[in-house]
Design a protein around this motif. Structure first.
Motif, mmCIF file in Angstrom:
data_model
loop_
_atom_site.group_PDB
_atom_site.id
_atom_site.type_symbol
_atom_site.label_atom_id
_atom_site.label_comp_id
_atom_site.label_asym_id
_atom_site.label_seq_id
_atom_site.Cartn_x
_atom_site.Cartn_y
_atom_site.Cartn_z
ATOM 1 N N ILE A 378 0.807 -1.318 0.156
ATOM 2 C CA ILE A 378 0.026 0.328 -0.001
ATOM 3 C C ILE A 378 0.752 1.316 0.237
ATOM 4 N N MET A 441 -5.067 -1.339 -0.978
ATOM 5 C CA MET A 441 -6.078 -1.225 0.233
ATOM 6 C C MET A 441 -8.108 -2.126 -0.395
ATOM 7 N N PRO A 445 -7.475 -5.257 2.932
ATOM 8 C CA PRO A 445 -8.101 -4.374 4.154
ATOM 9 C C PRO A 445 -7.857 -4.718 5.062
ATOM 10 N N LEU A 448 -4.710 -2.917 5.361
ATOM 11 C CA LEU A 448 -5.174 -1.203 5.713
ATOM 12 C C LEU A 448 -5.060 -1.022 7.318
ATOM 13 N N LEU A 474 -11.113 7.956 4.722
ATOM 14 C CA LEU A 474 -11.345 6.978 4.034
ATOM 15 C C LEU A 474 -12.673 5.932 4.083
#
Ligand SMILES: Cc1cc2nc3c(=O)[nH]c(=O)nc-3n(C[C@H](O)[C@H](O)[C@H](O)COP(=O)(O)OP(=O)(O)OC[C@H]3O[C@@H](n4cnc5c(N)ncnc54)[C@H](O)[C@@H]3O)c2cc1C
Length: 547
Positions: A378, A441, A445, A448, A474
């Protein structure tokens, strides 16, 4: 001299014969944090060599005596050969000798990627063009490793520490360089539009020989011994190992049409090529060309981050050196309050860039750790977007510290400035990087969440506040693509504030975090607020570059 009209005064002596490593406190003290301090002595020796007047001269020469393309020999046969000034080969030889093209793969150990990043960061402060073929070779190795038979033939030549500039078939060479060819006229970011085709010469599939027909609009370092090239088979876009010479010893049908007349990155030859039934071997699975070559692109993107952090560092060092020795209005520039604000702000930016690139390099050293994988997947494109773009304004500001002397080609600042944009464009331009951050992302997930939790564990209240602000952005699902730059900017600033808070001196970290959260600050360098004392400004500048 009889014709003398004036005494020359207040002109600053060139910065040379200094140690690029030992004058950089942040770099020196960060190595241990990433278990790379075993590399300190090598960096110290290399720092002295890189900062020597002889090497700085070679760097300048390789950018004034530019590569020359010779398409035909005297008798009219195609040779498609690029000739370079000897300084180019000197610089490639230095990169090679230090193993910056391969060492984490050839000699893996804890901290190997950080050690290599530190060496590469120092080299990038001296000359950028020569990094291109070294980076592509470095990044090609994990891809080539997946091709067992091919890699067995190439391994020793890839890992070799000796630069071999001879234009010969791979079998006759001591060492080799690898490039990459993806971009065509009709599309670079969107390589799905590639029209180059590949037809099997016999059996089809991975490891088999193909004939490639088509072109590449950007094909850097055409003198590399092979390029990894995207071309279409009936199944779809696939990846091919395309050597400069065919296995039978004939020259491969890669016609170099012309060299690009570039803004910067002058020492490095970038070309346009056509493939006329060029020989290539399929690597990776048929139709999986993009995933195959993306592994390479992720590593080249990290090198863009390191290269831009290096450009920023060199521009900063030159700016501080100049300001320490140039007088205006009765004082050294470095003693003028407003100039101190500019230099300190630049030093904070450079330190944050250095810390982030080291942290990303460390993440490659730990592929099995979920958090580190999230940093890598990321935060690499995020940092590629942010740091490469910051280098543009940064080098311009440092040039201005030199006044008119910064704008002319007789000094180092013009080259640094012209060099800055390329890292932001190639290997995925800014928007493409931000869209890649969104994609990464979405695909990870949990990664993240790990990053957010990690940053939220910061001892700094400001950093924790930044994490909360970031979470709000986000959470917005609407207009996500439109907001990709905004989100990426916040991600990077939060990551940098975290790294500064954990690893930098406390006051320095607070100065960074406060200023990057302050809406009034950050539009131009030199807008640090009055809460940052004069003593702290002085301290930030003097520790940034110890001459
Ligand atoms: C000096 C130099 C050397 C190079 N060497 C090589 C090489 O060796 N091998 C190679 O394969 N390539 C090479 N390149 C090519 C480079 O990687 C491409 O130029 C780059 O990827 C952008 O592609 P493009 O030029 O086709 O621009 P485009 O793809 O047309 O993009 C133009 C702009 O549109 C933006 N954009 C694209 N898609 C979107 C979207 N969906 N949403 C919003 N914005 C978008 C991009 O960010 C960019 O700013 C080199 C480039 C340079 C400048």
């Amino acid at each position: 001299m009889q014709w003398q009209t004036h005494e020359i005064s207040n002109q600053v002596a060139d910065l040379q014969d200094y140690n690029i490593f030992t004058s950089d406190t942040v770099l020196m003290t960060s190595l241990a944090q990433y278990q790379a301090d075993w590399y300190q002595n090598t960096l110290k020796t290399s720092g002295q060599e890189l900062g020597s007047s002889a090497v700085l001269e070679a760097a300048a020469l390789s950018n004034t005596h530019l590569p020359e393309l010779h398409t035909h020999d005297r008798q009219g046969k195609r040779i498609d050969r690029v000739d370079f000034h000897p300084s180019w080969h000197q610089l490639l030889g230095m990169l090679r000798k230090q193993g910056l093209h391969a060492s984490p793969w050839s000699q893996p150990r804890l901290g190997a990627h950080v050690a290599r990043a530190a060496g590469y960061f120092m080299q990038s402060q001296v000359e950028s063009g020569s990094l291109c073929p070294s980076t592509m070779t470095f990044a090609s190795i994990p891809v080539l490793k997946n091709e067992v038979f091919l890699f067995a033939e190439l391994k020793d030549k890839l890992y070799s520490l000796e630069h071999d500039p001879r234009d010969l078939p791979i079998a006759q060479k001591k060492s080799i360089l690898i490039g990459m060819g993806m971009t065509e006229k009709q599309g670079g970011s969107d390589v799905r539009t590639n029209t180059t085709t590949a037809v099997a010469l016999g059996a089809e599939g991975r490891g088999q020989a193909y004939a490639l027909t088509g072109h590449k609009w950007f094909f850097s370092a055409p003198m590399c011994d092979a390029h990894l090239v995207l071309a279409k088979t009936e199944t779809g876009l696939s990846c091919f190992f395309v050597p400069r010479w065919c296995p039978d010893g004939s020259k491969n049908a890669i016609l170099v049409q012309r060299l690009k007349d570039k803004l910067g990155n002058k020492s490095n030859s970038s070309s346009e090529v056509e493939f006329h039934n060029a020989y290539g071997v399929m690597i990776g699975n048929e139709g999986r060309g993009i995933p195959t070559i993306i592994e390479m692109a992720n590593l080249t993107r990290l090198d863009c981050v390191i290269g831009s952090a290096g450009l920023m560092r060199q521009a900063l060092v030159q700016a501080i050196h100049h300001a320490r020795h140039r007088t205006a209005f009765g004082k050294k520039l470095v003693d003028q309050p407003l100039m101190r604000n500019v230099l300190a702000d630049l030093a904070l930016e450079s330190e944050a860039a250095t810390r982030l690139m080291l942290h990303l390099a460390a993440a490659i050293d730990a592929p099995d750790d979920n958090l580190q994988r999230a940093w890598k997947r990321i935060m690499t494109p995020a940092a590629k977007f942010w740091i490469c773009k910051r280098a543009l304004e940064f080098t311009g500001e440092c040039m201005e510290v030199w006044g008119g002397n910064g704008y002319v080609e007789t000094g180092p600042m013009a080259r640094l400035y012209r060099e800055a944009p390329v890292n932001s464009i190639w290997e995925g331009s800014g928007n493409v990087m931000c869209l890649d951050v969104l994609r990464a992302m979405d695909r990870d997930p949990e990664g993240l969440q790990l990053l957010l939790q990690f940053w939220n564990s910061s001892t700094s209240e400001q950093v924790r506040q930044m994490v909360q602000e970031l979470k709000k952005d986000l959470a917005l699902t609407e207009f996500r693509e439109k907001n990709a730059r905004r989100i990426t900017q916040k991600l990077v600033l939060t990551a940098q504030a975290f790294l500064m808070s954990e690893y930098a001196e406390k006051d320095v970290a607070i100065a960074f975090t406060h200023s990057r959260m302050d809406a009034e600050c950050g539009r131009v360098y030199g807008s640090l607020g009055s809460e940052i004392s004069n003593t702290l400004l002085d301290h930030i500048i003097s520790r940034a570059f110890t001459e």
